[in-house]
Design a protein around this motif. Structure first.
Motif, mmCIF file in Angstrom:
data_model
loop_
_atom_site.group_PDB
_atom_site.id
_atom_site.type_symbol
_atom_site.label_atom_id
_atom_site.label_comp_id
_atom_site.label_asym_id
_atom_site.label_seq_id
_atom_site.Cartn_x
_atom_site.Cartn_y
_atom_site.Cartn_z
ATOM 1 N N VAL A 40 -22.745 -1.605 15.157
ATOM 2 C CA VAL A 40 -23.041 -2.597 14.118
ATOM 3 C C VAL A 40 -22.145 -2.340 12.914
ATOM 4 N N LEU A 41 -21.457 -3.387 12.472
ATOM 5 C CA LEU A 41 -20.620 -3.298 11.273
ATOM 6 C C LEU A 41 -21.386 -3.833 10.076
ATOM 7 N N HIS A 42 -21.511 -3.000 9.052
ATOM 8 C CA HIS A 42 -22.077 -3.428 7.776
ATOM 9 C C HIS A 42 -20.920 -3.470 6.777
ATOM 10 N N GLU A 43 -21.191 -3.834 5.554
ATOM 11 C CA GLU A 43 -20.105 -3.939 4.578
ATOM 12 C C GLU A 43 -19.423 -2.602 4.339
ATOM 13 N N VAL A 47 -22.338 1.541 12.248
ATOM 14 C CA VAL A 47 -23.437 2.267 12.882
ATOM 15 C C VAL A 47 -23.235 2.225 14.393
ATOM 16 N N VAL A 48 -23.208 3.408 14.995
ATOM 17 C CA VAL A 48 -23.081 3.538 16.446
ATOM 18 C C VAL A 48 -24.432 4.010 16.974
ATOM 19 N N ILE A 57 -21.459 5.778 9.972
ATOM 20 C CA ILE A 57 -20.133 6.221 9.544
ATOM 21 C C ILE A 57 -19.657 5.351 8.387
ATOM 22 N N PRO A 58 -19.395 5.935 7.224
ATOM 23 C CA PRO A 58 -18.844 5.138 6.126
ATOM 24 C C PRO A 58 -17.409 4.723 6.440
ATOM 25 N N ARG A 59 -17.025 3.582 5.927
ATOM 26 C CA ARG A 59 -15.674 3.061 6.159
ATOM 27 C C ARG A 59 -14.618 4.109 5.780
ATOM 28 N N SER A 60 -14.858 4.826 4.698
ATOM 29 C CA SER A 60 -13.880 5.808 4.217
ATOM 30 C C SER A 60 -13.732 7.009 5.147
ATOM 31 N N ALA A 61 -14.700 7.285 6.003
ATOM 32 C CA ALA A 61 -14.630 8.437 6.911
ATOM 33 C C ALA A 61 -13.943 8.106 8.226
ATOM 34 N N THR A 108 -10.926 -1.899 13.757
ATOM 35 C CA THR A 108 -9.694 -1.614 13.022
ATOM 36 C C THR A 108 -9.455 -2.662 11.941
ATOM 37 N N THR A 109 -9.673 -3.925 12.278
ATOM 38 C CA THR A 109 -9.531 -5.010 11.292
ATOM 39 C C THR A 109 -10.525 -4.820 10.153
ATOM 40 N N TRP A 110 -11.785 -4.504 10.485
ATOM 41 C CA TRP A 110 -12.832 -4.261 9.477
ATOM 42 C C TRP A 110 -12.428 -3.102 8.576
ATOM 43 N N ARG A 111 -11.930 -2.027 9.173
ATOM 44 C CA ARG A 111 -11.547 -0.833 8.417
ATOM 45 C C ARG A 111 -10.398 -1.128 7.456
ATOM 46 N N ASN A 112 -9.462 -1.973 7.877
ATOM 47 C CA ASN A 112 -8.267 -2.229 7.073
ATOM 48 C C ASN A 112 -8.410 -3.366 6.071
#
Length: 157
Positions: A40-43, A47-48, A57-61, A108-112
């Motif tokens: 699940v992708l949150h802002e 979450v796995v 997992i925070p985006r920054s990690a 990857t798109t979400w992270r970037n």
């Protein structure tokens, strides 16, 4: 499974047929845990949810998301820790449809993507809660104990 328990009970009596109930409940618990796996992708976090452990997992990690040689989606953290995703575990369906690759691309798109600064979050791991699966395990244990006690008190066989 319920039909099998019913059939065994009708042919051999309840004494033999009840033994299929804990087997059914154990199978329901296992399948219930597998069915609830997801990513699940949150802002600010990803979450796995795996059968036994859930990772936030925070985006920054998150360093990168990729698919390993077996087709399993793996999330690589900046501290060189890898977290596999059971939901994208390289199944036969995945090999045909490419769902793990698609999930890796989406992550990857979400992270970037640019995002507003968030407080410094840390990766968290805890036991996965699955109310239906956990209830099935508890009922399996209760049915097994009650059936074993009943068999012992009523003369076995």
């Amino acid at each position: 499974m319920l039909a099998a328990v019913w059939k065994v009970t009708s042919v051999n009596g309840f004494r033999m047929g009840w033994q299929g109930i804990p087997v059914y409940l154990a199978l329901a618990a296992i399948l219930g845990r597998i069915a609830t796996c997801k990513v699940v992708l949150h802002e600010a976090t990803l979450v796995v949810i795996n059968p036994l452990r859930t990772h936030t997992i925070p985006r920054s990690a998150l360093a990168r998301a990729e698919v390993d040689d077996h087709g399993t989606l793996e999330l690589h953290l900046h501290d060189d820790k890898r977290i596999p995703s059971f939901a994208f575990g390289g199944s036969l369906v995945d090999r045909i449809k490419g769902t793990s690759e698609e999930a890796a691309h989406t992550i990857t798109t979400w992270r970037n993507t640019p995002h507003p600064p968030t407080p410094d979050l840390h990766t968290k791991t805890h036991w996965t809660r699955s109310p239906y699966a956990d209830t099935a395990v508890a009922l399996c244990a209760a049915t097994t104990a009650a059936g074993a006690l009943w068999m012992a008190l009523s003369g076995g066989s």
